[in-house]
Design an enzyme around this catalytic site. Sequence first.
Site, PDB file in Angstrom:
ATOM      1  N   HIS A   1       0.832  -1.201   0.000  1.00 54.53           N
ATOM      2  CA  HIS A   1       0.000   0.000   0.000  1.00 54.53           C
ATOM      3  C   HIS A   1       0.869   1.254   0.000  1.00 54.53           C
ATOM      4  CE1 HIS A   1      -4.204   1.417   1.309  1.00 54.53           C
ATOM      5  NE2 HIS A   1      -3.571   2.422   0.748  1.00 54.53           N
TER       6      HIS A   1
ATOM      7  N   HIS B   1       1.583   5.014  -1.840  1.00 58.42           N
ATOM      8  CA  HIS B   1       1.185   6.091  -2.752  1.00 58.42           C
ATOM      9  C   HIS B   1       2.452   6.773  -3.255  1.00 58.42           C
ATOM     10  CE1 HIS B   1      -3.104   5.748  -1.840  1.00 58.42           C
ATOM     11  NE2 HIS B   1      -2.721   5.493  -0.605  1.00 58.42           N
TER      12      HIS B   1
ATOM     13  N   ARG C   1       2.461   8.793  -5.997  1.00 58.73           N
ATOM     14  CA  ARG C   1       2.055  10.126  -6.481  1.00 58.73           C
ATOM     15  C   ARG C   1       2.428  10.433  -7.928  1.00 58.73           C
ATOM     16  NH1 ARG C   1      -1.570  10.045  -2.902  1.00 58.73           N
ATOM     17  NH2 ARG C   1      -1.068  10.762  -0.809  1.00 58.73           N
TER      18      ARG C   1
ATOM     19  N   ASN D   1      -4.396   5.808  -7.244  1.00 55.30           N
ATOM     20  CA  ASN D   1      -5.093   7.105  -7.178  1.00 55.30           C
ATOM     21  C   ASN D   1      -4.160   8.247  -7.571  1.00 55.30           C
ATOM     22  OD1 ASN D   1      -3.603   6.779  -4.813  1.00 55.30           O
ATOM     23  ND2 ASN D   1      -4.976   8.055  -3.599  1.00 55.30           N
TER      24      ASN D   1
ATOM     25  N   HIS E   1     -10.837  -0.228  -0.105  1.00 57.90           N
ATOM     26  CA  HIS E   1     -10.763   0.844   0.901  1.00 57.90           C
ATOM     27  C   HIS E   1     -12.174   0.950   1.456  1.00 57.90           C
ATOM     28  CE1 HIS E   1      -9.714   5.209   2.042  1.00 57.90           C
ATOM     29  NE2 HIS E   1     -11.009   5.112   2.267  1.00 57.90           N
TER      30      HIS E   1
ATOM     31  N   HIS F   1      -6.042  -1.351   5.067  1.00 57.88           N
ATOM     32  CA  HIS F   1      -5.965  -0.545   6.302  1.00 57.88           C
ATOM     33  C   HIS F   1      -7.158  -0.677   7.253  1.00 57.88           C
ATOM     34  CE1 HIS F   1      -8.196   2.042   3.609  1.00 57.88           C
ATOM     35  NE2 HIS F   1      -7.150   2.608   3.055  1.00 57.88           N
TER      36      HIS F   1
ATOM     37  N   ASP G   1       0.486   2.361   3.812  1.00 66.37           N
ATOM     38  CA  ASP G   1      -0.355   3.475   3.344  1.00 66.37           C
ATOM     39  C   ASP G   1       0.467   4.772   3.296  1.00 66.37           C
ATOM     40  OD1 ASP G   1      -2.460   4.895   2.324  1.00 66.37           O
ATOM     41  OD2 ASP G   1      -3.723   4.749   4.113  1.00 66.37           O
TER      42      ASP G   1
END
Lengths: 330, 438
Positions: B68, B70, B72, B102, B186, B239, B312
Amino acid sequence: MANLLAISDLQSGDIGEIFDVADSMAEINRRRIPKVPTLRGQTVATLFFEDSTRTKLSFDTAARRLGADVMGFSVSSSAVKKGESVRDTIETIEAMGIHAVVVRHRCSGVPLQISRWSDAAVINAGDGWHAHPTQALLDSFTIRNRFGSLDGLNIGIVGDIVHSRVARSNIEAFTKLGARVTLVAPPTLLPARMDWPVEVSHSLDDVLKALDVCYLLRVQNERISEALFPSLREYTALFGLTSRRADQLGPDAIIMHPGPMNRGVEIAGEVAERPNSLVTDQVANGVSIRMAVLFLLLGSPRESLIGSDGEHGDSVSAAPVSAGEGGGSK
Amino acid sequence: MTQSQVPQGRTSEDIVIKGGKLIDVRGERAGDVLISGGRIVAVGEDLDAHRVLDAGGALVCPGLVDLHTHLREPGTEEAETIETGARAAALGGYTAVLAMPNTTPAIDSASVVKDVLELGRAAMIDVHTSGAITVGRSGEQLAPMAEMADLGVHMFTDDGSGVQSDALMRRAMEYATGLGVTLAQHCEVAALSAGTAMNEGEWSAKLGLGGQPAEAEELMVMRDIALARLTGARVHFLHMSTAGSVDLIAAAKASGLPITAEAAPHHFTLTDACCESYDATFKVHPPLRTSSDVDAVKAGLASGTLDAIATDHAPHTPESKELPFDEAPPGMLGLEYALALAFTELVDGGTMTDADVIARLSWQPAAIAAMGEHGRPIAVGEAANLCIVDPSATWIIDDSGGASRSRNVPYVGRTVRGKVRHTVCAGEAVVIDGEAQQ
């Protein structure tokens, strides 16, 4: 006291000191020319990210009566609309030279954030649902002036508690000063969980007769679309201070509202005009309380509240003074 | 094509890792590890090579795997890039991360998957990516999962938000069973979390911030357990943050459903009381919960109900984290802190062993993500993806943000135990003595 962000920053002794100074300020406010030079040369910025005519006017008036310069800042005509951050805004204003900043923001916590970025004294004039400490001080001052003390009084706070910074600050102030507080609201307008030292009732009729103070909060239309209650009509039927309910209050009980009122919703228009409704006293006391807060935050510890023309000086020169910013007497 | 090739341009020399205690799925033992050509070629006593990595007093583990992350990129490179996020991961002991989709644009098609994997090939460690379940993560139309699965994508998620439509999630699960891929959720019912910034409880009441109840998460956990039963799909729960969620996962696993679940370091370390400062560094989704939820997450990790610790890792620029708490974006850094927080909170402050923690950081997440080259036993012939950690070193977390481009670190000032000494990815020492080598 370097900032006033929430009632939790204050001890009950601090509140007593603010009240004592506010008594002196109220005396100044009764003069023919209600102005003293105590804060001459100091600049107070009013930084209202959210519109509030009455609170802004009250702070403006308080600062000017103490001789301070007031730097107004309203969002609609400012760089904030162009996307400037709160931090950049406060740093820009501070660079112009300010001693105190009065902050109103729609988001909880912004005054605390600003206090981390600014050397000026920060006064919270209302942040989100969180706190409105000068409102709580002026409300407590109003009650104290009527009853002598809040100790042992039964105070009901009626209405939209969960979304109310006034409720949060008043709960803290009233209980700190010894009052018993009952929150009166449907469960949807109360926090789902809370650990406050208060009683909770879902029936105004049940608690009405025992109240010394019936404190009504403003109800907002938008709560209906959030399914927090079905209609204003049903709200008024259950929680409005109607004429019939006002008749059941004890002979010494008082009615308060932070304004602006929705007449006919949380308070009947006629009830707002009754002699035991102290709504205009609250507004008048607001100026005195805000003068006291500004004085305690900005006034030199050695300076007393000598009147500008000297002739009234003796009556207020005994006003307690406090180590504000730059004070070293403690 | 797999996602686990040795990055182009890496020249690996022979390396020996000397004097450590080996921990892997098979257990614990002492031994040196000899690496050549990206693989483990010998394990035993008194091995030698030109390049020696000292593992005296340290644990030698399969490289950590983050389910998990991110990164970016594409879209928010001012907060993190694949390069900087991978460096932070390497410093945290990770040899593989799974990028969340995302981004802007979302990773919802073969072309974006290719771009991310291409950028990942230049990174210090293996960068895998998940794919979105729905186009643009908007929850309305299934994303082309098969074309992404062809590129090696194994996990699909709309992370950042949950798939709200019951019907769409049902079809996504059915479709996923045909591809043999895993869906990761999620869990957050948007209608219950709209307008909120933290956990609903005594702290949200006090702070005057909108709170979302634990049930906003638990209702979607319940729904997806029911849909997993209906469809037979493999579902991974991202999470997990509440005591109720842990109980639901335990019951569903006991009934034999093929589900897995993870917890993030902040959910076993921090509580909603942290929000008192209105510092948006402590804003995260799902939000920091109560101390009894923290205890339940720790117990869930210890019992194995929660299979993996996943960071996360969610970088945000300092400017965005200085917004009012209500308006700031959610998320906090994790890659360089997860291992030490796990040792500190779950072993020293809990009931687990160092080896239990490594399992939940390495081979268990590797299995969930089907990363065949990671989390493997330390044995001859296996890919040399290894993490060497000094379990007795204590250090104080600072506010620098480490190798990340961002510095939204919610653990500043904490003393933690366990420091990554070396990281070896595909046979190359990418971190030596705590220093990144690129």
